[in-house]
Scaffold this motif. Structure first.
Motif, PDB file in Angstrom:
ATOM      1  N   GLY A 152       0.812  -1.216   0.000  1.00 43.20           N
ATOM      2  CA  GLY A 152       0.000   0.000   0.000  1.00 43.20           C
ATOM      3  C   GLY A 152       0.839   1.255   0.000  1.00 43.20           C
ATOM      4  N   ALA A 153       2.135   1.102   0.287  1.00 41.64           N
ATOM      5  CA  ALA A 153       3.054   2.245   0.237  1.00 41.64           C
ATOM      6  C   ALA A 153       4.199   1.974  -0.723  1.00 41.64           C
ATOM      7  N   GLU A 154       4.088   0.890  -1.491  1.00 40.03           N
ATOM      8  CA  GLU A 154       5.185   0.527  -2.399  1.00 40.03           C
ATOM      9  C   GLU A 154       5.435   1.613  -3.447  1.00 40.03           C
ATOM     10  N   HIS A 155       4.392   2.384  -3.762  1.00 41.82           N
ATOM     11  CA  HIS A 155       4.563   3.439  -4.761  1.00 41.82           C
ATOM     12  C   HIS A 155       5.541   4.518  -4.286  1.00 41.82           C
ATOM     13  N   LEU A 156       5.672   4.684  -2.969  1.00 40.96           N
ATOM     14  CA  LEU A 156       6.622   5.661  -2.451  1.00 40.96           C
ATOM     15  C   LEU A 156       8.063   5.198  -2.673  1.00 40.96           C
ATOM     16  N   LEU A 157       8.260   3.882  -2.798  1.00 42.44           N
ATOM     17  CA  LEU A 157       9.588   3.338  -3.068  1.00 42.44           C
ATOM     18  C   LEU A 157       9.881   3.273  -4.568  1.00 42.44           C
ATOM     19  N   THR A 158       8.894   2.866  -5.368  1.00 45.52           N
ATOM     20  CA  THR A 158       9.141   2.808  -6.813  1.00 45.52           C
ATOM     21  C   THR A 158       9.433   4.202  -7.366  1.00 45.52           C
ATOM     22  N   ARG A 159       8.856   5.216  -6.772  1.00 53.22           N
ATOM     23  CA  ARG A 159       9.120   6.590  -7.216  1.00 53.22           C
ATOM     24  C   ARG A 159      10.577   6.995  -6.969  1.00 53.22           C
ATOM     25  N   ARG A 160      11.245   6.291  -6.024  1.00 51.09           N
ATOM     26  CA  ARG A 160      12.647   6.579  -5.717  1.00 51.09           C
ATOM     27  C   ARG A 160      13.599   5.545  -6.310  1.00 51.09           C
ATOM     28  N   ALA A 161      13.078   4.622  -7.094  1.00 56.28           N
ATOM     29  CA  ALA A 161      13.915   3.566  -7.678  1.00 56.28           C
ATOM     30  C   ALA A 161      14.873   4.160  -8.703  1.00 56.28           C
ATOM     31  N   VAL A 162      16.113   3.665  -8.698  1.00 54.26           N
ATOM     32  CA  VAL A 162      17.125   4.200  -9.615  1.00 54.26           C
ATOM     33  C   VAL A 162      16.925   3.696 -11.041  1.00 54.26           C
ATOM     34  N   SER A 163      16.090   2.670 -11.225  1.00 51.96           N
ATOM     35  CA  SER A 163      15.866   2.142 -12.563  1.00 51.96           C
ATOM     36  C   SER A 163      14.523   1.429 -12.608  1.00 51.96           C
ATOM     37  N   ALA A 164      14.025   1.235 -13.822  1.00 52.54           N
ATOM     38  CA  ALA A 164      12.792   0.479 -14.000  1.00 52.54           C
ATOM     39  C   ALA A 164      12.974  -0.959 -13.544  1.00 52.54           C
TER      40      ALA A 164
END
Length: 506
Positions: free
Chosen positions: A310-322
């Protein structure tokens, strides 16, 4: 009775709930919002600041944490009785918040132990690691006898038995055995162990020969294999084990602390016994400390996949790559399937203790839990107990259950642990030292013998998140240099090894 705004916390202008900073009685008036409480609100629990229609979202941290299951009136208690989970779209927006890491110009150091192969330890133990539950009692007997011999040793911290309840009654090959073997080999290789005995019974599914072949473990002067059946039984194995550890003592005695850069730290980030303050005080303070470590070139390991749900989007937004974002979302999908085929769902968290502390849904818990990861880029995603090699903020796929999560992080190479708690978790995890961070002042005062730092002053308005983050980072360096944590002073940490058991027990 009329009181002023400091009795509650509104975390974002977008929020339609606030968090009580102390127990509030029915009839209490909040002048800032022109409302009167219709029910008592316990510390850490939520109150409605405006009318919320049935089906409308409940917002905390500026994010959706659930939906109203009935109409909610301003001043009402907002909790499990009037909040429910529903599906809704989240914007993963891969990498939009990723920024170049700002490394610190002034290097921090600690007094670490550099092993012959270059790895850095924060403690200097000998270990007895078991392949199966059937060798646990003998392993503990060896560790106890040798531990008494080494009690008070000036450079060896002791002997740790690493025992568990698995290793047989399971598929000889497959995902479950792969995870167990990775976990055991991670502990056998851990830099905080100067020497290890790997002990089996002899007839178990998790044969030592297959474990070694699968993980690349090889016997040496500081890693010895044995089974109870081959050694001739309990008494003979205990005698052999004590002699084998005695032979490792001269190597362990050579360990000396020396200045090493903070970049050699791999910090496990964990929360347990969370409450309504976790996402306000200790978790973001730990996130600030994690940012300081990453700025030094070190590694912070976030975990507990069900508790970022439910908060994974906060991490994918900070991911260094796809690719990094894809790995994270693959683990989320795996968990959705895993819980479904076991008749459960990811939404059945929080625990009863979490709910008593004010947490209502997994979304609310996850948004607070993710704060432990600070604000730097997500650079890699690891499976459970995989060796962590990247520097920066990484994620390891683990269950949310604290001992199982930390076991995976330590197996991955974490040589320090920071553990936030609001309800009062008492947790040690040898061979890695565990720093306990209290989310609120009353619990800290009640359990001061177990808590290393009180983050409650953040909610009390007496300290900032950044100030507490700096305090935590300083204690991390002192602890890594040998200063004992509260759990170590109490002798805790011999029983927390809990590998993740996947699959049927047969």
């Amino acid at each position: 009775m009329t009181i002023t705004a400091p009795s509650f916390l509104r975390l974002s202008p977008a929020d339609n709930v606030a968090i009580a900073r102390r127990d509030l009685t029915a009839g209490t008036t909040l002048p800032e919002f022109g409302l009167t409480l219709r029910q008592p609100i316990a510390t850490g629990h939520k109150l409605a600041l405006e009318p919320i229609e049935a089906g409308a979202p409940i917002r905390r941290y500026g994010q959706i944490i659930g939906f109203a299951s009935e109409a909610i009136v301003p001043g009402d208690h907002v909790h499990v009785h009037n909040v429910e989970m529903r599906s809704f779209a989240r914007d993963n927006a891969v990498g939009v918040d990723a920024r170049p890491t700002e490394y610190c110009d002034v290097p921090a150091t600690f007094q670490g132990i550099r092993r012959a192969d270059g790895r850095v330890a924060t403690r200097n133990y000998l270990g007895v690691v078991t392949s199966v539950n059937c060798s646990a009692t003998v392993a503990r007997a060896i560790a106890d006898r040798m531990g008494r011999e080494l009690f008070g040793h000036p450079t060896i911290d002791g002997v740790v038995p690493i025992t568990h309840n698995a290793g047989c009654g399971m598929a000889v090959e497959g995902e479950g055995m792969d995870v167990l073997r990775r976990t055991i080999s991670g502990y056998a290789r851990h830099p905080n162990f100067a020497g290890v005995l790997l002990l089996g019974l002899g007839c178990e599914d998790n044969q030592l020969s297959r474990l070694a072949a699968a993980t690349g473990l090889e016997e040496s002067d500081t890693l010895q294999f044995a089974t109870i059946q081959d050694k001739g039984g309990t008494a003979a194995t205990i005698a052999w084990g004590v002699d084998a550890l005695r032979a490792m003592v001269p190597v362990a005695e050579q360990a000396r602390r020396e200045p090493v850069p903070a970049s050699e730290l791999r910090l496990a980030l964990e929360c347990g016994g969370s409450d309504g303050y976790s996402g306000i005080t200790a978790n973001p303070a730990l996130g600030a400390a994690a940012d300081l470590l990453v700025a030094q070139g070190g590694t912070a390991i976030l975990s507990e996949t069900p508790e970022i749900y439910g908060a994974e989007h906060l991490l994918t937004r900070r991911a260094v790559s796809a690719e990094v974002a894809r790995k994270l979302m693959e683990r989320i999908a795996w968990w959705e399937d895993y819980t479904a085929r076991n008749g459960g769902e990811l939404n059945n968290n929080p625990s009863p203790g979490n709910k008593a502390g004010g947490l209502t849904t997994i979304l609310e818990k996850s948004l607070g839990a993710v704060a432990k990861g600070g604000s730097t880029n997500l650079v890699e995603v690891y499976r459970y107990a995989e060796p962590v090699t990247a520097r920066g903020l990484v994620f390891m796929d683990t269950p949310g259950y604290d001992p199982v999560a930390v076991t995976g992080q330590v197996a991955g190479g974490a040589n320090m642990i920071c553990f936030t708690t609001g309800r009062g978790s008492v947790f040690g995890a040898k061979p890695a030292p565990s720093i306990k961070l209290a989310t609120n002042t009353p619990m800290y005062a009640r359990m001061a013998d177990d808590m290393d730092i009180n983050c409650g002053p953040i909610a009390d308005g007496e300290a900032t998140v950044e100030e507490k983050g700096a305090e935590i980072f300083d204690l991390i360096l002192r602890t890594a240099s040998g200063e004992p944590t509260k759990s170590e002073a109490l002798g805790l940490g011999d029983h927390e090894f809990a590998p993740w058991i996947i699959g049927a027990t047969m």
